[in-house]
Every structure is written in structure tokens, then in C-alpha cells.
Design an enzyme around this catalytic site. Structure first.
Site, PDB file in Angstrom:
ATOM      1  CG  HIS A   1      68.208  46.614  -1.734  1.00 16.47           C
ATOM      2  ND1 HIS A   1      67.281  47.304  -0.774  1.00 16.47           N
ATOM      3  CD2 HIS A   1      68.720  47.386  -2.512  1.00 16.47           C
ATOM      4  CE1 HIS A   1      68.040  48.379  -1.090  1.00 16.47           C
ATOM      5  NE2 HIS A   1      68.584  49.139  -2.115  1.00 16.47           N
TER       6      HIS A   1
ATOM      7  CD  GLU B   1      68.012  53.919  -6.012  1.00 14.80           C
ATOM      8  OE1 GLU B   1      66.881  53.873  -5.879  1.00 14.80           O
ATOM      9  OE2 GLU B   1      68.510  54.181  -4.609  1.00 14.80           O
TER      10      GLU B   1
END
Length: 203
Positions: free
Chosen positions: A153, A144
Site C-alpha cells: 500500500h 489486488e
């Protein structure tokens, strides 16, 4: 092997009321757990030359100061608002992460704003304390924080020399502490384009 400039993140971690209950109100136990997480995060980020310093640990032992719900987006939004209007007014820091013992909906174990580092509301993330294995929670927080630092990602074309890298969309059952080439590129771009000022100063 690219050389990254040295950066420093002053981190506040907030443990919510459910965390307090989960650890039977034992603040020392929570403190130990959190310190272990931060140590692992520092190990993970060493190749990127980012040093994290825990400048505050707040435990909501009486009650939550925001509404923590299983809808992770709502909890993140509330936490961001609270950071801006409350926490920042009384504690100097660069980034805040909420560690909660709630079970977020679906497969979600964490959520953060991409590229939010140094922004008032968006330099935040929410992390589910989803495992009794400290490393797995630390990897979630590292992931995070990666989003806050501009990382997206990993796609199939991203590699780190292990089965799974830190910014994989799903936490692998064989996780590694390594960032992919894509993550490093994303971070480099974030530094160049956004030049976040708050992480320049040594704590």
C-alpha cells in the site's frame, strides 16, 4: 521514467454463484462486464509493460466450487487451494481472480497475496463486485493484482501525480489509474528478487 521489461499475465477470472444470480444468469452480461474490467486493467498496466490476457472465464452458474464467505481471508485461502488442486490441473494460466457478489466484512472490497504471482496457491485474489461503475471494480482488481506483483500500500510519501494512486489503502472517491513511484519500485524489486518465470512467455 524507468523502462520495465515486457511481461505477460495469463489470467483466469472466476465469477461465483452470487455473481450469476446478480446478473440473472446472463452469462453474456457477465462476460461483457469482465472483458471491460480486463481492458481497463491493461490500460492501467501499460506503463509497467505488463499485458494481461484473459485465457479463461469460469462462471459458477450451478453452485460455488468453494465456500464463499464474507470473511475475505477465508475465501481467499479456499480459492487459493482450489486453484492449486482443481483449476491448474485443467487450465494453463498464471493468475486467477475470483469475482464475487458477496459483501465482504468491513470496508474490504478485495484481498490478495503480496508477491504471490506464479505461486500455486498464492497467485490469486478475491474481488467484490462492489460497484455498478465498471472502472471502480477494475481498479480494485488492478490493486489486488498489484499486491500479487509485489506492491504494498502507498504511504504518505508515495506520489503518482494525482490525488490518489492505484495502491492507496482505501479506494478514493477520486481514484486515478496511476501507479505511485513506490509501487513501481516495489514491482521492480519483485522482478529482480523473485524473477517470476510464469510471466515471461508471450501467450
Amino acid at each position: 521514467q524507468q523502462r520495465f521489461p515486457q511481461r505477460y499475465v495469463q489470467l483466469v477470472i472466476v465469477a461465483d454463484h452470487r455473481m450469476n444470480t446478480k446478473y440473472n444468469g446472463d452469462s453474456d452480461k457477465i462476460r461483457q462486464w469482465v472483458h471491460q474490467i480486463v481492458n481497463t486493467i491493461n490500460e492501467i498496466y501499460r506503463p509497467l509493460n505488463i499485458q494481461f490476457t484473459l485465457v479463461g472465464l469460469e462462471i459458477w452458474s450451478n453452485q460455488d466450487l468453494i465456500t464463499v464467505t464474507s470473511v475475505s481471508h477465508d475465501t481467499l485461502a479456499s480459492f487459493g487451494n482450489w486453484r492449486e488442486t482443481d483449476l491448474l490441473r485443467r487450465q494453463r494460466h498464471d493468475n486467477a481472480q475470483l469475482l464475487t457478489a458477496i459483501d465482504f466484512d468491513g470496508d474490504t472490497v478485495g484481498l490478495a497475496y503480496v508477491g504471490g504471482m506464479c505461486q500455486l496457491k498464492h497467485s490469486t485474489g478475491v474481488i467484490q463486485d462492489h460497484s455498478a461503475i465498471n472502472l471502480l471494480v477494475a481498479l480494485t482488481m488492478a490493486h489486488e493484482l498489484g499486491h500479487n506483483l509485489g506492491m504494498n500500500h502507498d504511504g504518505n510519501q508515495c506520489h503518482c501525480g494525482a490525488n490518489s494512486c492505484v495502491m492507496a489503502a482505501m479506494l478514493s472517491d477520486q481514484p486515478s489509474k496511476l501507479f505511485s513511484d513506490c509501487s513501481k519500485k516495489d514491482y521492480q524489486t519483485f522482478l529482480t528478487v523473485n524473477n517470476p518465470q510464469c510471466i515471461l512467455n508471450k501467450p
